[in-house]
Scaffold this motif. Structure first.
Motif, short mmCIF file in Angstrom:
data_model
loop_
_atom_site.label_atom_id
_atom_site.label_comp_id
_atom_site.label_asym_id
_atom_site.label_seq_id
_atom_site.Cartn_x
_atom_site.Cartn_y
_atom_site.Cartn_z
N PHE A 148 1.13 0.85 -10.81
CA PHE A 148 1.10 0.45 -9.41
C PHE A 148 1.40 -1.04 -9.29
O PHE A 148 1.56 -1.73 -10.29
CB PHE A 148 -0.27 0.78 -8.79
CG PHE A 148 -1.38 -0.03 -9.37
CD1 PHE A 148 -1.81 -1.19 -8.76
CD2 PHE A 148 -2.00 0.36 -10.55
CE1 PHE A 148 -2.81 -1.95 -9.31
CE2 PHE A 148 -3.01 -0.40 -11.10
CZ PHE A 148 -3.41 -1.56 -10.48
N PHE A 149 1.47 -1.50 -8.08
CA PHE A 149 1.74 -2.91 -7.79
C PHE A 149 0.43 -3.58 -7.36
O PHE A 149 -0.15 -3.17 -6.35
CB PHE A 149 2.76 -3.05 -6.66
CG PHE A 149 4.08 -2.42 -6.99
CD1 PHE A 149 5.01 -3.09 -7.78
CD2 PHE A 149 4.40 -1.15 -6.53
CE1 PHE A 149 6.23 -2.51 -8.08
CE2 PHE A 149 5.62 -0.57 -6.84
CZ PHE A 149 6.53 -1.24 -7.62
N PRO A 150 -0.03 -4.60 -8.09
CA PRO A 150 -1.23 -5.32 -7.65
C PRO A 150 -0.96 -6.00 -6.30
O PRO A 150 0.14 -6.48 -6.05
CB PRO A 150 -1.45 -6.38 -8.73
CG PRO A 150 -0.66 -5.91 -9.91
CD PRO A 150 0.48 -5.12 -9.35
N ILE A 151 -1.96 -6.00 -5.44
CA ILE A 151 -1.81 -6.58 -4.10
C ILE A 151 -2.65 -7.85 -4.02
O ILE A 151 -3.84 -7.85 -4.34
CB ILE A 151 -2.26 -5.57 -3.02
CG1 ILE A 151 -1.41 -4.29 -3.13
CG2 ILE A 151 -2.15 -6.19 -1.63
CD1 ILE A 151 -1.88 -3.17 -2.24
N ARG B 238 -3.74 -16.29 -7.36
CA ARG B 238 -3.31 -17.13 -8.48
C ARG B 238 -2.93 -16.29 -9.71
O ARG B 238 -2.12 -16.67 -10.49
CB ARG B 238 -4.36 -18.17 -8.81
CG ARG B 238 -5.65 -17.61 -9.34
CD ARG B 238 -6.62 -18.77 -9.69
NE ARG B 238 -7.85 -18.25 -10.20
CZ ARG B 238 -8.94 -18.05 -9.47
NH1 ARG B 238 -8.95 -18.35 -8.20
NH2 ARG B 238 -10.02 -17.56 -10.03
N MET B 239 -3.54 -15.10 -9.85
CA MET B 239 -3.20 -14.21 -10.97
C MET B 239 -1.79 -13.64 -10.79
O MET B 239 -1.07 -13.43 -11.76
CB MET B 239 -4.23 -13.10 -11.12
CG MET B 239 -5.59 -13.59 -11.60
SD MET B 239 -5.51 -14.48 -13.16
CE MET B 239 -4.92 -13.22 -14.26
N ILE B 240 -1.41 -13.35 -9.56
CA ILE B 240 -0.06 -12.85 -9.29
C ILE B 240 0.96 -13.88 -9.76
O ILE B 240 1.95 -13.55 -10.40
CB ILE B 240 0.14 -12.56 -7.78
CG1 ILE B 240 -0.72 -11.39 -7.33
CG2 ILE B 240 1.60 -12.32 -7.44
CD1 ILE B 240 -0.22 -10.02 -7.69
N LYS B 241 0.70 -15.16 -9.46
CA LYS B 241 1.64 -16.22 -9.87
C LYS B 241 1.75 -16.29 -11.38
O LYS B 241 2.84 -16.46 -11.92
CB LYS B 241 1.18 -17.56 -9.28
CG LYS B 241 1.35 -17.63 -7.77
CD LYS B 241 0.79 -18.90 -7.19
CE LYS B 241 0.95 -18.82 -5.68
NZ LYS B 241 -0.13 -19.44 -4.97
N VAL B 242 0.62 -16.14 -12.08
CA VAL B 242 0.64 -16.17 -13.55
C VAL B 242 1.39 -14.96 -14.10
O VAL B 242 2.24 -15.07 -14.99
CB VAL B 242 -0.81 -16.20 -14.12
CG1 VAL B 242 -0.82 -15.99 -15.62
CG2 VAL B 242 -1.47 -17.52 -13.76
N LEU C 212 0.84 -1.20 0.00
CA LEU C 212 0.00 0.00 0.00
C LEU C 212 0.87 1.25 0.00
O LEU C 212 0.61 2.21 -0.73
CB LEU C 212 -0.95 0.01 1.20
CG LEU C 212 -2.14 -0.93 1.13
CD1 LEU C 212 -2.90 -0.92 2.45
CD2 LEU C 212 -3.07 -0.55 -0.02
N LYS C 213 1.91 1.24 0.81
CA LYS C 213 2.84 2.38 0.87
C LYS C 213 3.50 2.61 -0.49
O LYS C 213 3.60 3.74 -0.96
CB LYS C 213 3.90 2.11 1.94
CG LYS C 213 5.12 3.01 1.92
CD LYS C 213 4.79 4.42 2.39
CE LYS C 213 6.02 5.27 2.58
NZ LYS C 213 6.55 5.85 1.36
N ARG C 214 3.94 1.54 -1.13
CA ARG C 214 4.55 1.66 -2.46
C ARG C 214 3.55 2.26 -3.46
O ARG C 214 3.90 3.11 -4.27
CB ARG C 214 5.03 0.31 -2.98
CG ARG C 214 6.12 -0.36 -2.18
CD ARG C 214 7.53 0.11 -2.48
NE ARG C 214 7.95 0.14 -3.85
CZ ARG C 214 8.61 -0.80 -4.51
NH1 ARG C 214 8.93 -1.92 -3.89
NH2 ARG C 214 8.99 -0.62 -5.76
N ASN C 215 2.29 1.82 -3.38
CA ASN C 215 1.27 2.34 -4.29
C ASN C 215 0.93 3.80 -3.97
O ASN C 215 0.73 4.60 -4.88
CB ASN C 215 0.02 1.47 -4.26
CG ASN C 215 0.22 0.17 -5.02
OD1 ASN C 215 1.09 0.07 -5.88
ND2 ASN C 215 -0.58 -0.83 -4.69
#
Length: 128
Positions: A92-95, A121-125, A36-39
């Motif tokens: 941004f970075f998805p969380i 599972r989407m992050i892994k893909v 969240l901080k990064r975003n």
């Protein structure tokens, strides 16, 4: 972590900012707070100019301010609406959903930050 680009209206970004602040005030897992901080850092860089424009409009039209703090002027309202409708491109970075753990959010809160939530599972893909 993979980055994601989206286009989002300024008004939607401001609304999501309030939800992010709400989460960051709670005790939450380190991973969630970190991303969240990064975003927030990314969002802050992107809204800086529009925020300055919005603030200068409030200064310019301050003589129309009522006791309740609202400014009653049609030209002001139109200019503010234009600013709020501007579209920004944000990286941004998805969380991952699992990072939210026991954080209680309303359905509306989730809707407002949905653009930055990604199923695990989407992050892994995305990362492979």
């Amino acid at each position: 972590m993979i980055e994601k680009n989206i286009k989002i209206k300024y008004k939607d970004l401001l609304s999501s900012w309030l939800v992010i602040e709400k989460i960051m005030k709670k005790e939450a897992p380190f991973g969630l707070q970190y991303w969240l901080k990064r975003n927030i850092d990314r969002i802050g860089k992107n809204i800086k100019d529009l925020e300055m424009e919005r603030i200068s409009l409030y200064e310019k039209y301050k003589e129309f301010r009522k006791e309740d703090g609202k400014i009653e002027n049609e030209e002001f309202k139109e200019k503010i609406k234009e600013i709020l409708e501007k579209e920004l491109e944000i990286t941004f970075f998805p969380i991952e959903t699992k990072l939210f753990g026991n954080i209680n959010l309303t359905a509306m809160d989730i809707k407002l930050i949905e653009y930055m939530i990604c199923e695990d599972r989407m992050i892994k893909v995305l990362n492979s």
